[in-house]
Structures are given as structure tokens and as C-alpha cells.
Design a protein around this motif. Structure first.
Motif, PDB file in Angstrom:
ATOM      1  N   LEU A 299      12.600  38.224  46.925  1.00 35.12           N
ATOM      2  CA  LEU A 299      11.868  38.677  47.795  1.00 35.12           C
ATOM      3  C   LEU A 299      11.405  37.815  48.919  1.00 35.12           C
ATOM      4  O   LEU A 299      11.583  36.502  48.591  1.00 35.12           O
ATOM      5  CB  LEU A 299      10.485  39.290  47.094  1.00 35.12           C
ATOM      6  CG  LEU A 299      10.768  40.411  46.089  1.00 35.12           C
ATOM      7  CD1 LEU A 299       9.356  40.792  45.535  1.00 35.12           C
ATOM      8  CD2 LEU A 299      11.333  41.572  46.842  1.00 35.12           C
ATOM      9  N   THR A 300      10.971  38.274  50.024  1.00 38.13           N
ATOM     10  CA  THR A 300      10.840  37.063  51.194  1.00 38.13           C
ATOM     11  C   THR A 300       9.372  36.739  50.907  1.00 38.13           C
ATOM     12  O   THR A 300       8.311  37.148  50.286  1.00 38.13           O
ATOM     13  CB  THR A 300      10.889  37.872  52.444  1.00 38.13           C
ATOM     14  OG1 THR A 300       9.671  38.683  52.610  1.00 38.13           O
ATOM     15  CG2 THR A 300      12.013  38.597  52.701  1.00 38.13           C
ATOM     16  N   ALA A 301       9.089  35.253  51.667  1.00 37.17           N
ATOM     17  CA  ALA A 301       7.934  34.735  51.445  1.00 37.17           C
ATOM     18  C   ALA A 301       6.672  35.528  52.048  1.00 37.17           C
ATOM     19  O   ALA A 301       5.452  35.573  51.459  1.00 37.17           O
ATOM     20  CB  ALA A 301       7.942  33.412  52.406  1.00 37.17           C
ATOM     21  N   SER A 302       7.087  36.216  53.163  1.00 38.56           N
ATOM     22  CA  SER A 302       6.029  37.272  53.669  1.00 38.56           C
ATOM     23  C   SER A 302       5.574  38.226  52.765  1.00 38.56           C
ATOM     24  O   SER A 302       4.488  38.749  52.642  1.00 38.56           O
ATOM     25  CB  SER A 302       6.505  37.615  54.901  1.00 38.56           C
ATOM     26  OG  SER A 302       7.757  38.602  54.905  1.00 38.56           O
ATOM     27  N   ASP A 303       6.667  38.865  51.996  1.00 36.53           N
ATOM     28  CA  ASP A 303       6.297  39.673  50.934  1.00 36.53           C
ATOM     29  C   ASP A 303       5.293  39.477  50.150  1.00 36.53           C
ATOM     30  O   ASP A 303       4.267  40.053  49.491  1.00 36.53           O
ATOM     31  CB  ASP A 303       7.476  40.291  50.271  1.00 36.53           C
ATOM     32  CG  ASP A 303       8.564  40.920  51.129  1.00 36.53           C
ATOM     33  OD1 ASP A 303       8.175  41.391  52.316  1.00 36.53           O
ATOM     34  OD2 ASP A 303       9.716  41.241  50.853  1.00 36.53           O
ATOM     35  N   GLY A 304       5.397  38.213  49.387  1.00 38.48           N
ATOM     36  CA  GLY A 304       4.455  37.387  48.470  1.00 38.48           C
ATOM     37  C   GLY A 304       3.196  37.226  49.103  1.00 38.48           C
ATOM     38  O   GLY A 304       2.207  37.596  48.498  1.00 38.48           O
ATOM     39  N   ILE A 305       3.157  36.852  50.405  1.00 36.55           N
ATOM     40  CA  ILE A 305       2.050  36.511  50.952  1.00 36.55           C
ATOM     41  C   ILE A 305       1.375  37.730  51.228  1.00 36.55           C
ATOM     42  O   ILE A 305      -0.038  37.722  51.160  1.00 36.55           O
ATOM     43  CB  ILE A 305       2.165  35.616  52.353  1.00 36.55           C
ATOM     44  CG1 ILE A 305       2.516  34.470  52.171  1.00 36.55           C
ATOM     45  CG2 ILE A 305       0.719  35.775  53.080  1.00 36.55           C
ATOM     46  CD1 ILE A 305       2.880  33.796  53.376  1.00 36.55           C
ATOM     47  N   PHE A 306       1.918  38.868  51.787  1.00 39.16           N
ATOM     48  CA  PHE A 306       0.990  40.373  51.761  1.00 39.16           C
ATOM     49  C   PHE A 306       0.453  40.803  50.389  1.00 39.16           C
ATOM     50  O   PHE A 306      -0.470  41.035  50.349  1.00 39.16           O
ATOM     51  CB  PHE A 306       2.071  40.970  52.371  1.00 39.16           C
ATOM     52  CG  PHE A 306       1.773  42.698  52.204  1.00 39.16           C
ATOM     53  CD1 PHE A 306       0.657  42.793  53.375  1.00 39.16           C
ATOM     54  CD2 PHE A 306       2.132  43.601  51.314  1.00 39.16           C
ATOM     55  CE1 PHE A 306       0.274  44.314  53.228  1.00 39.16           C
ATOM     56  CE2 PHE A 306       1.818  44.913  51.256  1.00 39.16           C
ATOM     57  CZ  PHE A 306       0.632  45.083  52.131  1.00 39.16           C
ATOM     58  N   VAL A 307       1.386  40.775  49.297  1.00 41.11           N
ATOM     59  CA  VAL A 307       0.751  41.198  47.904  1.00 41.11           C
ATOM     60  C   VAL A 307      -0.517  40.375  47.566  1.00 41.11           C
ATOM     61  O   VAL A 307      -1.361  40.899  47.120  1.00 41.11           O
ATOM     62  CB  VAL A 307       1.945  41.019  46.993  1.00 41.11           C
ATOM     63  CG1 VAL A 307       1.465  41.578  45.694  1.00 41.11           C
ATOM     64  CG2 VAL A 307       3.102  41.837  47.265  1.00 41.11           C
ATOM     65  N   ALA A 308      -0.286  38.947  47.666  1.00 42.41           N
ATOM     66  CA  ALA A 308      -1.509  37.941  47.469  1.00 42.41           C
ATOM     67  C   ALA A 308      -2.612  38.403  48.229  1.00 42.41           C
ATOM     68  O   ALA A 308      -3.637  38.328  47.363  1.00 42.41           O
ATOM     69  CB  ALA A 308      -0.979  36.677  47.543  1.00 42.41           C
ATOM     70  N   LEU A 309      -2.479  38.790  49.331  1.00 43.56           N
ATOM     71  CA  LEU A 309      -3.696  39.118  50.203  1.00 43.56           C
ATOM     72  C   LEU A 309      -4.425  40.179  49.675  1.00 43.56           C
ATOM     73  O   LEU A 309      -5.535  40.339  49.588  1.00 43.56           O
ATOM     74  CB  LEU A 309      -3.406  39.018  51.787  1.00 43.56           C
ATOM     75  CG  LEU A 309      -4.471  39.558  52.632  1.00 43.56           C
ATOM     76  CD1 LEU A 309      -5.542  38.392  52.731  1.00 43.56           C
ATOM     77  CD2 LEU A 309      -3.858  39.913  54.123  1.00 43.56           C
ATOM     78  N   ILE A 310      -3.657  41.431  49.494  1.00 38.68           N
ATOM     79  CA  ILE A 310      -4.076  42.571  49.205  1.00 38.68           C
ATOM     80  C   ILE A 310      -4.963  42.335  47.713  1.00 38.68           C
ATOM     81  O   ILE A 310      -6.168  43.012  47.687  1.00 38.68           O
ATOM     82  CB  ILE A 310      -3.127  43.786  48.912  1.00 38.68           C
ATOM     83  CG1 ILE A 310      -2.520  43.961  50.451  1.00 38.68           C
ATOM     84  CG2 ILE A 310      -3.725  45.050  48.245  1.00 38.68           C
ATOM     85  CD1 ILE A 310      -3.250  44.581  51.466  1.00 38.68           C
ATOM     86  N   ILE A 311      -4.423  41.797  46.845  1.00 36.37           N
ATOM     87  CA  ILE A 311      -4.878  41.427  45.529  1.00 36.37           C
ATOM     88  C   ILE A 311      -6.220  40.564  45.832  1.00 36.37           C
ATOM     89  O   ILE A 311      -7.240  40.728  44.915  1.00 36.37           O
ATOM     90  CB  ILE A 311      -4.064  40.813  44.525  1.00 36.37           C
ATOM     91  CG1 ILE A 311      -2.729  42.022  44.230  1.00 36.37           C
ATOM     92  CG2 ILE A 311      -4.610  40.332  43.293  1.00 36.37           C
ATOM     93  CD1 ILE A 311      -1.814  41.661  43.339  1.00 36.37           C
ATOM     94  N   ARG A 312      -6.245  39.615  46.502  1.00 35.71           N
ATOM     95  CA  ARG A 312      -7.369  38.810  46.947  1.00 35.71           C
ATOM     96  C   ARG A 312      -8.528  39.612  47.388  1.00 35.71           C
ATOM     97  O   ARG A 312      -9.563  39.413  46.828  1.00 35.71           O
ATOM     98  CB  ARG A 312      -7.029  37.704  47.760  1.00 35.71           C
ATOM     99  CG  ARG A 312      -8.012  36.985  48.237  1.00 35.71           C
ATOM    100  CD  ARG A 312      -8.845  36.165  46.992  1.00 35.71           C
ATOM    101  NE  ARG A 312      -7.517  35.269  46.311  1.00 35.71           N
ATOM    102  CZ  ARG A 312      -7.541  34.594  45.040  1.00 35.71           C
ATOM    103  NH1 ARG A 312      -9.033  34.931  44.378  1.00 35.71           N
ATOM    104  NH2 ARG A 312      -6.707  33.848  44.954  1.00 35.71           N
TER     105      ARG A 312
END
Length: 360
Positions: A299-312
Motif C-alpha cells: 500500500l502507499t505511504a499516503s494510504d497508511g497516513i490516512f488510516v492512521a489519521l482517521i483512527i487517531r
């Protein structure tokens, strides 16, 4: 629980929550929420359901100590409130278990006695962590079965190290279930600078109470194996179902997202974040775990950042909800006085000894 202690937990939690909120980039948060759309509400609502698993685990443990045929003094939905508030304090507290566990004990002690409350909270924390080790171990097996294309020397070494860590953790907790952990934990603290003098004094003055707590911990494993298995399965189910959170987030990006990938991302992220348990709300650790696991699964880095943001954002919302629930306490519910709690605990211990003598 006394008002001053309630207010103390609330003030501390709110102060840390405000600090966490100030660390957010509000422009990035707004963009993430707009991108997530209605899936964000699914992520937040999911945890209303997941906390039922956690409450069920704790309720099973508490009920295992009730006398046969006796109605429970602890109501499930009251315990649900305490569970949510306890996890909120855990999220906001450096060291994790240093915040929510004292709150749970102090809330529960007036109803079932201090020793039973302490043993049930310790057992719940142990079962919660124990299920994490099983979840990580199962995730390693899933990776080997479904992601062999991503397996290279580096990943093999990482999985081997993670597997050894999980097996060591499982062995440690199995021993703790059989013999108890209260005394062992205090003996461990005796060798840590700055707290060893306090730990020694506490161990000397509360040795009998700690032994009683350990006996109650061992009783669930040895005398109630079915209850023990039910408690562990409830927490493990919670770990597996909680991967829906990542599934909902990735559904925004990939309509054909694989649930196995979501489990593996959650496992890798939670393992990485728990290694940095001393950070409030695991700031940075969770985001780094998402980034690394996303890259590991193509998966792309931006995907990981997006998921982390929503969960945060979800964590902050539920932390706020849990802190507010601290102030919602029904005063008309019957509670044990301190003397009654001690008397009840002594009666329960005497009954247990009598049952052991009868069995012999």
C-alpha cells in the motif's frame, strides 16, 4: 468512588486530551474527514460494539467469583461505562495501565470488596494483553499462508523475532495465571530505581492481601477453565473484529479491500505501538506502525497516513466520551462500606478454603 477521586481522574484525563488535540493539524484532519465521508461514522460507531466484548470479558471474570445462585452486585451496563472510561484513561496515560486500572479498582471496590476488585482488574488486564500475544501469533501464521510473495530474508527475520516474542509472552502469562502476578510484579519493582524503596515497603505491609489476590487469580485458571477460555476468546474476538476499523478506512481507497490485509495491518501496528507503550496515546508509534505495515503490504505511504489519521481522531473522540462518562454515576445503587467489603472478602476466602478441605 468518592467525588474528589472522580474529579481527579477527570481533570487529569481532560488535561492530557487537550494536549493531544493541540498536536493535530486541523486542516489535515478536515481533509481526512471529508475524504472518509460516512465511513468515518462507521469507524466511530464500531467501538460502541467492540467495548461490549471488553465488558463481557471483565463481567465473566467478576461473575466467576460470585457465589453460586447469588445475583451479581455488578450490572453489565454500569460495568460497560467503567470499561470505556478505564480505556480512555489508559489511552491518555503514559505507561498505559497506570491510569485506567486504578480507576477500575476504585470504582468496583465498593461493590465487591477491594481484593476481589483488584484481582478482577488484574485478571482483565492480563487477559487483554494475553489475547494480544495470541492475535500477533495468529497474524504471523496468516502472513505465512497468504503473503508468501512478500517473504524475504529481512521479513523472515522480523517474523521469527516477533514469533519468539509472542511465545515468550504467552509462557509468561500462563505462568502468571497459574501462580498469580501481584507478588511477582512487586518483587520486580523492588529492583527498579526510584520505586524500589516504595515497592519494598508496600510488599512488606500488604503481603497477605497480595497473596490473596494471587490466589484468586490462580483460581480462575485452575478451578474455572471454561470461564478462563471464554474470557480469552472474548478478548481475542474483539481483536479480530476490530480489524473492521481498518477495513472501513481502506474501503474509501480500495473498494475490493481484503480483510486479511486489515488483520495484518492491525497486528503489525499494534505490536509496534505497544513497544512504545510509554507514550501518551502512542503518538508517533501508531502512525509509524501504520506506515510500515502499509508499505509491507504494497500500500502507499499516503494510504497508511490516512488510516492512521482517521483512527487517531476516533481515539480522541472515544477518549473524550470515556472521560465524560466518569461523571455519570448513579448514587442510588447500593454499595458496600469499607468494613462490609473487608468482611465479604474474608467470608469468600473462608468459603474457598472450606471447599478445598471438602474436596480433599
Amino acid at each position: 468512588m468518592k467525588k474528589k477521586y472522580q474529579n481527579g481522574f477527570l481533570i487529569f484525563g481532560v488535561a492530557v486530551l487537550i494536549l493531544m488535540v493541540t498536536q493535530l493539524d486541523f486542516k489535515e484532519v478536515w481533509q481526512g474527514l471529508r475524504h472518509a465521508g460516512y465511513w468515518f461514522f462507521a469507524v466511530v460507531g464500531l467501538w460502541m460494539f467492540l467495548y461490549i466484548f471488553n465488558t463481557t470479558t471483565w463481567y465473566i471474570i467478576i461473575r466467576s467469583g460470585d457465589k453460586r445462585g447469588e445475583p451479581s452486585k455488578v450490572k453489565f451496563w454500569w460495568l460497560y461505562k467503567i470499561t470505556v472510561s478505564g480505556f480512555s484513561l489508559n489511552y491518555a496515560t503514559p505507561g498505559g495501565l497506570m491510569g485506567g486500572e486504578p480507576y477500575r479498582i476504585m470504582s468496583l471496590a465498593p461493590k465487591i470488596g477491594t481484593e476481589r476488585a483488584s484481582s478482577s482488574v488484574i485478571l482483565f488486564a492480563m487477559t487483554h494483553i494475553f489475547s494480544h500475544f495470541w492475535f500477533w501469533l495468529i497474524s504471523i501464521v496468516l502472513f505465512l499462508l497468504f503473503k508468501r510473495d512478500f517473504l524475504d530474508v529481512g521479513m523472515g527475520i522480523l517474523l521469527a523475532a516477533a514469533g519468539a516474542f509472542c511465545l515468550l509472552g504467552l509462557w509468561f502469562f500462563i505462568v502468571g495465571y497459574r501462580k498469580g502476578l501481584a507478588v511477582r510484579a512487586m518483587n520486580l519493582l523492588r529492583h527498579i530505581p526510584f520505586v524500589k524503596k516504595w515497592a519494598l515497603r508496600f510488599l512488606e505491609s500488604h503481603r497477605e492481601q497480595l497473596d490473596n489476590i494471587d490466589n484468586q487469580i490462580a483460581a480462575l485458571h485452575s478451578q474455572n477453565p471454561r470461564t478462563f477460555v471464554m474470557a480469552v476468546m472474548s478478548e481475542l474476538s474483539c481483536r479480530i473484529v476490530s480489524a473492521l476499523e481498518i477495513f472501513f478506512c481502506l474501503k474509501v481507497l480500495y473498494p475490493s479491500v481484503n480483510y486479511i490485509d486489515c488483520i495484518l495491518i492491525l497486528a503489525f501496528t499494534s505490536l509496534f505501538a505497544n513497544l512504545l507503550f510509554f507514550i501518551p496515546l502512542q503518538l508517533g508509534g501508531r502512525e509509524g506502525g501504520f506506515l510500515m505495515s502499509a508499505r509491507g503490504l504494497a500500500l502507499t505511504a499516503s494510504d497508511g497516513i490516512f488510516v492512521a489519521l482517521i483512527i487517531r481522531i476516533r481515539e480522541i473522540i472515544w477518549t473524550a466520551i470515556g472521560l465524560l462518562l466518569i461523571k455519570f454515576e448513579k448514587r442510588h445503587e447500593p454499595e458496600l462500606k469499607q468494613e462490609d467489603a473487608v468482611e465479604q472478602t474474608n467470608e469468600e476466602l473462608s468459603a474457598e478454603k472450606q471447599e478445598e478441605l471438602t474436596a480433599e
